[in-house]
Design an enzyme around this catalytic site. Structure first.
Site, short mmCIF file in Angstrom:
data_model
loop_
_atom_site.label_atom_id
_atom_site.label_comp_id
_atom_site.label_asym_id
_atom_site.label_seq_id
_atom_site.Cartn_x
_atom_site.Cartn_y
_atom_site.Cartn_z
N ARG A 172 0.79 -1.39 0.12
CA ARG A 172 -0.10 -0.01 -0.08
C ARG A 172 0.80 1.09 -0.03
O ARG A 172 1.88 1.06 0.47
CB ARG A 172 -0.89 0.00 1.22
CG ARG A 172 -0.26 -0.36 2.58
CD ARG A 172 -1.28 -0.72 3.59
NE ARG A 172 -1.84 0.64 4.00
CZ ARG A 172 -1.39 1.39 4.99
NH1 ARG A 172 -0.04 1.32 5.26
NH2 ARG A 172 -2.12 2.47 5.27
N ARG A 176 -2.91 10.42 2.91
CA ARG A 176 -3.83 10.83 3.92
C ARG A 176 -4.76 12.14 3.33
O ARG A 176 -4.16 12.84 2.78
CB ARG A 176 -3.09 11.41 5.06
CG ARG A 176 -2.52 10.34 6.01
CD ARG A 176 -1.98 10.70 7.20
NE ARG A 176 -1.07 10.04 7.51
CZ ARG A 176 -0.02 9.88 8.48
NH1 ARG A 176 0.12 11.37 8.68
NH2 ARG A 176 0.59 8.88 8.93
N ARG A 255 19.47 -5.48 1.58
CA ARG A 255 19.89 -4.38 1.23
C ARG A 255 20.74 -3.60 2.43
O ARG A 255 20.52 -4.08 3.58
CB ARG A 255 18.74 -3.45 0.93
CG ARG A 255 18.36 -3.41 -0.36
CD ARG A 255 17.32 -2.32 -0.79
NE ARG A 255 16.14 -2.29 0.14
CZ ARG A 255 15.99 -0.97 0.60
NH1 ARG A 255 16.90 0.03 0.64
NH2 ARG A 255 14.94 -1.12 1.67
N ARG A 286 18.55 10.26 1.32
CA ARG A 286 17.95 11.27 2.40
C ARG A 286 19.03 11.91 3.35
O ARG A 286 20.26 11.43 3.16
CB ARG A 286 17.02 10.65 3.30
CG ARG A 286 17.34 9.39 3.98
CD ARG A 286 16.06 8.79 4.75
NE ARG A 286 16.38 7.54 5.08
CZ ARG A 286 15.67 6.91 6.01
NH1 ARG A 286 14.62 7.37 6.64
NH2 ARG A 286 15.97 5.65 6.53
N GLU A 311 22.62 9.59 3.15
CA GLU A 311 22.22 8.03 3.14
C GLU A 311 22.13 7.45 1.85
O GLU A 311 21.48 8.15 1.08
CB GLU A 311 20.82 7.72 4.08
CG GLU A 311 20.72 6.38 4.16
CD GLU A 311 19.38 6.05 4.96
OE1 GLU A 311 19.32 6.70 6.11
OE2 GLU A 311 18.34 5.37 4.60
N TYR A 359 12.36 -7.38 8.71
CA TYR A 359 12.33 -6.33 9.22
C TYR A 359 11.68 -6.01 10.41
O TYR A 359 10.39 -6.10 10.25
CB TYR A 359 12.08 -5.06 8.29
CG TYR A 359 12.34 -3.72 8.86
CD1 TYR A 359 13.58 -3.14 8.92
CD2 TYR A 359 11.16 -3.16 9.46
CE1 TYR A 359 13.72 -2.20 9.44
CE2 TYR A 359 11.37 -2.04 9.99
CZ TYR A 359 12.66 -1.45 10.33
OH TYR A 359 13.00 -0.29 10.89
N ASP A 361 10.92 -3.41 13.67
CA ASP A 361 11.05 -2.14 14.36
C ASP A 361 11.67 -2.62 16.00
O ASP A 361 11.43 -3.76 16.39
CB ASP A 361 9.71 -1.07 14.42
CG ASP A 361 9.68 -0.29 13.27
OD1 ASP A 361 10.82 0.01 12.74
OD2 ASP A 361 8.44 -0.10 12.76
P1 FDA Z 1 20.29 -5.96 15.95
O1 FDA Z 1 20.88 -5.88 14.60
O2 FDA Z 1 20.09 -4.48 16.47
O3 FDA Z 1 21.15 -6.99 16.95
C1 FDA Z 1 21.98 -8.00 16.29
C2 FDA Z 1 23.16 -8.32 17.08
O4 FDA Z 1 23.81 -9.44 16.90
C3 FDA Z 1 24.47 -7.11 16.54
O5 FDA Z 1 24.94 -6.17 17.62
C4 FDA Z 1 25.37 -7.98 15.92
O6 FDA Z 1 26.66 -7.46 15.87
C5 FDA Z 1 25.19 -9.19 16.68
N1 FDA Z 1 25.74 -10.47 15.85
C6 FDA Z 1 25.44 -10.87 14.68
N2 FDA Z 1 26.16 -11.82 14.26
C7 FDA Z 1 26.74 -12.23 15.33
C8 FDA Z 1 27.97 -13.16 15.60
N3 FDA Z 1 28.32 -14.33 14.72
N4 FDA Z 1 28.49 -13.20 16.83
C9 FDA Z 1 28.17 -12.37 17.54
N5 FDA Z 1 27.35 -11.29 17.60
C10 FDA Z 1 26.81 -11.31 16.50
N6 FDA Z 1 13.33 0.68 14.52
C11 FDA Z 1 12.37 1.50 14.85
O7 FDA Z 1 11.71 0.94 15.71
N7 FDA Z 1 12.31 2.64 14.38
C12 FDA Z 1 13.48 3.07 13.54
O8 FDA Z 1 13.60 4.52 13.32
C13 FDA Z 1 14.37 2.34 13.03
N8 FDA Z 1 15.35 2.78 12.17
C14 FDA Z 1 16.06 1.74 11.53
C15 FDA Z 1 16.97 2.21 10.69
C16 FDA Z 1 17.94 1.24 9.65
C17 FDA Z 1 18.80 1.71 8.84
C18 FDA Z 1 17.73 0.23 10.36
C19 FDA Z 1 18.64 -0.96 9.74
C20 FDA Z 1 16.83 -0.48 11.23
C21 FDA Z 1 16.18 0.48 11.79
N9 FDA Z 1 15.01 0.09 13.06
C22 FDA Z 1 14.35 0.88 13.38
C23 FDA Z 1 15.10 -1.47 13.25
C24 FDA Z 1 16.08 -1.54 14.52
O9 FDA Z 1 17.50 -1.34 14.29
C25 FDA Z 1 15.71 -3.15 15.11
O10 FDA Z 1 14.58 -3.26 15.54
C26 FDA Z 1 16.68 -3.57 15.85
O11 FDA Z 1 17.94 -3.35 15.57
C27 FDA Z 1 16.46 -4.97 16.26
O12 FDA Z 1 17.10 -5.67 17.14
P2 FDA Z 1 17.87 -7.13 17.05
O13 FDA Z 1 18.48 -7.48 18.24
O14 FDA Z 1 16.99 -8.09 16.53
O15 FDA Z 1 19.10 -6.92 15.80
#
Ligand code: FDA
Length: 383
Positions: A172, A176, A255, A286, A311, A359, A361
């Site tokens: 979608r 608004r 990506r 952006r 970015e 993905y 949040d």
């Molecule tokens: P996350 O990726 O944070 O943590 C995973 C960890 O595992 C990392 O620290 C990594 O180093 C570690 N790891 C991976 N492999 C490993 C290995 N082999 N050994 C040891 N450690 C390892 N959300 C939101 O609510 N509002 C927002 O505005 C945004 N904006 C946003 C922008 C961008 C560019 C991205 C990519 C994401 C967002 N998000 C967001 C989402 C937010 O980043 C996401 O919800 C959290 O990172 C999720 O947390 P996780 O713990 O799942 O993953």
């Protein structure tokens, strides 16, 4: 140790905090040099302005349990997210709303008139028969708005002409028919008052939690590596699911983003936190200007300098940080195969955005970690 957690993002830290509070001894490892995963932020040294290291992070949720939980570790400012976009040198509000429409068509349409106009323009294609993203976009909002605000921006995000992207990439495109340009519709929204890192550190600050940084789960030279630990104790793994299985079912595609940070010699660069660039002739998608995420810190931030971050978006290679799942039909088939493999892993639970290839949040990552804790871990012996 009662539980090993791989990854110190919000998913891993939520499990760690819950387990530690329930009396379990937890070790969290992360291959990065800091905790917090992608939500990590730090103050840019020259200006002291808080910069979100892995892209702008805005907290918002409508989930009362998550809101209650996160408020144990931080208070939130009353920040409300709004985004603008630059198209052919004119700035418009997003998401597309009555203000955008009237500015774009240089008109003063009422909600009803605007709705009728967009409906007529959208008649060119039927959304359910759309053969690609372009046809779907036009079917949803009509050609003029699609070409101005969606086509080139999407092409930059995917490095692909939207005619060659599957229609499912967008389900979608919200329009608004009011002047409301609040970006999120959630009940609660704000930014952590003293920053993301302070919040994250409070979650990890428990005598039952031991954090080991610079520690990769697949590095056989460190004691807590995969082959030494799987089957020996419960593990919550939040790294990439394909990497865990050595890409046995193929590498899932992601990506990534490249960030170009700059300290600019002006107190205010763009007057707002996020400015999108909708057109093809600007290579970045952006620009973020971090001081605007915290207007309440104006007296602490310099009045003659600002930090901006351009970015750029592209497909990720194995060496890049995986940010957004591409989710092709091949990826979805691969994910199903990995889920089957995951079921066979004794005492290993897969969670978070990398561990589930979706993905999430922040509020979703925290919410799903709370569910995993309550449903799959809380009752295990050892608590
Ligand atoms: P996350 O990726 O944070 O943590 C995973 C960890 O595992 C990392 O620290 C990594 O180093 C570690 N790891 C991976 N492999 C490993 C290995 N082999 N050994 C040891 N450690 C390892 N959300 C939101 O609510 N509002 C927002 O505005 C945004 N904006 C946003 C922008 C961008 C560019 C991205 C990519 C994401 C967002 N998000 C967001 C989402 C937010 O980043 C996401 O919800 C959290 O990172 C999720 O947390 P996780 O713990 O799942 O993953």
């Amino acid at each position: 140790m009662d539980l090993l957690i791989v990854g110190s993002g919000f998913f891993g830290l939520t499990i760690a905090e819950r387990a530690a509070s329930a009396g379990r001894k937890v070790t969290v490892i992360d291959r990065r040099t800091h905790i917090g995963g992608n939500a990590y932020s730090e103050n840019e040294p020259e200006t002291g302005i808080e910069v979100h290291r892995y892209g702008a992070h805005l907290f918002h949720t409508s989930n009362p349990a998550v809101w209650q939980y996160v408020n144990r570790f931080t208070t939130f400012t009353d920040y409300v997210h709004r985004v603008y976009t630059n198209h052919k040198g004119v700035v418009y509000p997003l998401p597309i709303n009555l203000g955008t429409i009237n500015q774009f068509f240089a008109a003063a349409y009422s909600p009803e008139q605007a709705r009728a106009l967009i409906q007529a323009q959208a008649g060119e294609f039927d959304a359910k028969d759309a053969a690609n993203l372009e046809e779907k976009g036009i079917a949803l909002i009509g050609r003029p708005l699609y070409e101005a605000f969606i086509r080139d921006y999407t092409a930059k995000q995917w490095q692909t002409d939207p005619k060659n992207l599957p229609a499912e990439v967008i389900s979608r495109l919200p329009v608004r028919y009011t002047y409301d340009n609040r970006y999120f519709n959630d009940t609660w929204e704000g930014l952590p008052t003293d920053g993301y890192t302070a919040w994250i550190e409070r979650m990890a600050d428990h005598p039952n939690i031991d954090v080991k940084l610079d520690t990769d789960f697949f590095d056989e030279t460190q004691p807590l590596h995969k082959t030494a630990t799987v089957g020996q104790l419960p593990i919550v793994y939040t790294g990439p699911i394909d990497r865990y299985f050595d890409d046995a079912e193929g590498a899932l595609s992601w990506r990534t983003l490249d960030f170009e940070e700059e300290v600019v010699p002006v107190g205010d660069f763009q007057g707002t936190p996020v400015m999108n660039y909708a057109d093809a002739d600007v290579p970045y998608t952006r620009i973020h200007e971090f001081r605007h995420f915290h207007p309440e810190r104006a007296d602490r931030y310099p009045s003659d300098k600002s930090v901006i971050m351009r970015e750029y978006s592209r497909f990720a290679t194995r060496e890049d940080e995986p940010y957004y799942p591409v989710n092709t039909a091949e990826d979805r088939a691969g994910l199903l195969a990995y889920r089957e493999l995951a079921k066979g892993e004794r005492d290993v639970l897969f969670g978070g955005r990398l561990g589930t290839y979706q993905y999430l949040d922040m509020h979703m990552a925290i919410g799903s970690a709370l569910s995993m804790w309550n449903n799959q871990l809380a009752d295990q012996t050892g608590s």
